[in-house]
Design a protein around this motif. Structure first.
Motif, PDB file in Angstrom:
ATOM      1  N   THR A   1      -4.767  -4.310   6.213  1.00  0.00           N
ATOM      2  CA  THR A   1      -3.773  -4.158   4.922  1.00  0.00           C
ATOM      3  C   THR A   1      -4.995  -4.149   4.219  1.00  0.00           C
ATOM      4  OG1 THR A   1      -2.537  -5.249   6.233  1.00  0.00           O
ATOM      5  CG2 THR A   1      -1.213  -4.976   3.883  1.00  0.00           C
TER       6      THR A   1
ATOM      7  N   PHE B   1      -6.666  -0.147   4.078  1.00  0.00           N
ATOM      8  CA  PHE B   1      -5.385   1.089   4.702  1.00  0.00           C
ATOM      9  C   PHE B   1      -4.700   1.067   3.945  1.00  0.00           C
ATOM     10  CE2 PHE B   1      -8.917   1.213   7.724  1.00  0.00           C
ATOM     11  CZ  PHE B   1      -9.379   2.115   8.177  1.00  0.00           C
ATOM     12  N   ASN B   2      -3.421  -0.258   2.975  1.00  0.00           N
ATOM     13  CA  ASN B   2      -2.430   0.053   3.017  1.00  0.00           C
ATOM     14  C   ASN B   2      -2.762  -0.542   1.748  1.00  0.00           C
ATOM     15  OD1 ASN B   2       0.254  -0.301   2.420  1.00  0.00           O
ATOM     16  ND2 ASN B   2       0.674  -0.873   4.973  1.00  0.00           N
ATOM     17  N   THR B   3      -1.892  -1.619   1.004  1.00  0.00           N
ATOM     18  CA  THR B   3      -1.832  -2.552   0.198  1.00  0.00           C
ATOM     19  C   THR B   3      -1.773  -3.870   0.000  1.00  0.00           C
ATOM     20  OG1 THR B   3      -1.121  -0.377  -1.444  1.00  0.00           O
ATOM     21  CG2 THR B   3      -0.873  -2.861  -2.652  1.00  0.00           C
TER      22      THR B   3
ATOM     23  N   LEU C   1      -4.898  10.373   6.090  1.00  0.00           N
ATOM     24  CA  LEU C   1      -5.369   9.439   4.357  1.00  0.00           C
ATOM     25  C   LEU C   1      -6.749  10.011   4.117  1.00  0.00           C
ATOM     26  CD1 LEU C   1      -5.774   5.675   7.224  1.00  0.00           C
ATOM     27  CD2 LEU C   1      -3.470   6.739   5.070  1.00  0.00           C
TER      28      LEU C   1
END
Length: 110
Positions: free
Chosen positions: A49, A52-54, A89
């Motif tokens: 997370t 690859f995310n926030t 991405l």
């Protein structure tokens, strides 16, 4: 005209072979270093997370990431990026976030 087609085919073959070789090389590194067995699922999810995310990664999971090692960390990120689910991405952003996560964990653990 025919030479252009042959050239195009050679370029596609070269790029395809490079991707296959990179995937096999990453899988071999992961297998040799037991990368997939060194962290539990909750910490894997935190690290994933944060890259690859926030999200953020806890001190506990940072320590497990550091024990996992830089080679495993980098190789797992590379292998994830090879997955077609992540093709949209921004590679530069993900690699920067991966390095940032690693460096933040090192600083947090020291």
């Amino acid at each position: 005209m025919a030479s252009l087609n042959v050239y195009s085919v050679l370029v596609v073959l070269f790029l395809t072979c490079g991707v296959v070789m990179a995937t096999k090389e990453n899988d071999q590194i992961i297998k040799e270093n037991n990368c997939e067995t060194k962290m539990g699922l909750p910490c894997v999810l935190e690290a994933f997370t944060s890259i690859f995310n926030t999200g953020s990664i806890s001190k506990k999971c940072c320590s497990k990431l550091v024990v996992l090692g830089k080679v495993c960390h980098s190789t797992l990120v590379k292998r994830t990026l090879e997955n077609s689910l992540f093709k949209d991405l921004n590679l530069t952003t993900i690699i920067a976030k991966s390095i940032l996560t690693w460096n933040n964990c090192l600083a947090l653990i020291d």
